[in-house]
Design a protein around this motif. Structure first.
Motif, short mmCIF file in Angstrom:
data_model
loop_
_atom_site.label_atom_id
_atom_site.label_comp_id
_atom_site.label_asym_id
_atom_site.label_seq_id
_atom_site.Cartn_x
_atom_site.Cartn_y
_atom_site.Cartn_z
N GLU A 130 0.83 -1.20 0.00
CA GLU A 130 0.00 0.00 0.00
C GLU A 130 0.87 1.26 0.00
N TYR A 131 0.24 2.38 -0.35
CA TYR A 131 0.96 3.66 -0.40
C TYR A 131 1.43 4.04 1.01
N PRO A 132 2.66 4.55 1.15
CA PRO A 132 3.20 4.86 2.49
C PRO A 132 2.52 6.05 3.15
N GLN A 168 15.79 2.37 -1.71
CA GLN A 168 15.45 1.64 -2.93
C GLN A 168 14.56 0.44 -2.62
N LEU A 169 14.90 -0.29 -1.57
CA LEU A 169 14.11 -1.47 -1.21
C LEU A 169 12.71 -1.08 -0.77
N PHE A 170 12.58 0.06 -0.12
CA PHE A 170 11.26 0.51 0.32
C PHE A 170 10.42 0.97 -0.86
N ILE A 171 11.05 1.65 -1.81
CA ILE A 171 10.33 2.13 -2.99
C ILE A 171 9.86 0.96 -3.85
N TYR A 172 10.77 0.01 -4.08
CA TYR A 172 10.44 -1.16 -4.91
C TYR A 172 10.03 -2.32 -4.00
N ILE A 173 8.98 -2.08 -3.23
CA ILE A 173 8.62 -3.02 -2.17
C ILE A 173 8.11 -4.35 -2.72
#
Length: 210
Positions: A41-43, A75-80
């Motif tokens: 879901e969106y942060p 990067q890992l959070f963006i490309y979850i």
């Protein structure tokens, strides 16, 4: 002389006095910010005050999941989606459990102001670099003395991945790794893997795994 007096008058007082002389960065911020998302879901933003109390705009933090995935790499959070796929396939992250994903850059996640929030979770899955920095963040989380389970995530084929890294680190880093293993027993098996290979690996490499 009057300028020198004004410059030194507020030294070692607080962030406000530091800001008046362009030195606010010498002091800690009065509060903190983390990002949180449920699965893909969106942060949303969580704001912490100086006592660790937090406010948020996301409904699911009123009813947090029992597990949280802590990420310190943007990067890992963006490309979850890619991150979670890798963790399910290579790191034995339970796929059926509801999961809150929390981002704080670098060592920010282990700020003591976050203890009230993080203590609400039964399990904290820690996705950090497989290196001295990642171990330090994990150790700091253990030092917060929260009564929950903590799991340092890394791929089951980590030794093969380390073997593919060319550059080795030196004796200074080795000594610090050994010390963390001695001071924090739950991290000792990870420290021993690193010690045996004398190599680190960044978590961001997981995004580009075959």
């Amino acid at each position: 002389m009057s300028e020198l007096r004004r410059l030194t008058a507020g030294v070692d007082e607080d962030r406000v006095s530091g800001a008046r002389q362009n030195r606010s960065h010498d002091y800690k911020v009065d509060g903190s910010i983390l990002l949180i998302r449920k699965s893909v879901e969106y942060p949303a933003v969580i704001l912490f005050d100086t006592d660790g109390n937090y406010q948020h705009t996301c409904q699911h933090t009123h009813h947090p999941a029992k597990q949280a995935l802590l990420i310190e790499n943007r990067q890992l959070f963006i490309y979850i989606e890619r991150t979670l796929t890798f963790l399910y396939q290579h790191c034995n992250l339970p796929k059926d459990n509801e999961l809150d994903i929390i981002f704080g850059a670098g060592n920010e996640i282990s700020n003591s102001l976050h203890k009230k929030l993080l203590s609400k979770y039964d399990t904290l899955y820690m996705l950090f670099d497989f290196d001295l920095g990642g171990l330090t963040i994990a150790k700091n989380l253990y030092n917060l003395s929260m009564n929950n389970s903590k799991v340092f995530l890394y791929p089951s084929d980590i030794q093969k991945r380390l073997a593919g890294v060319v550059e080795k680190f030196g004796n200074e880093e080795l000594g610090k790794v050994i010390t963390i293993g001695q001071d924090c027993p739950p991290l000792k098996p990870i420290c021993e893997i690193i010690r045996n290979h004398m190599k680190f690996i960044e978590q961001e490499s997981y995004l580009y795994a075959d």
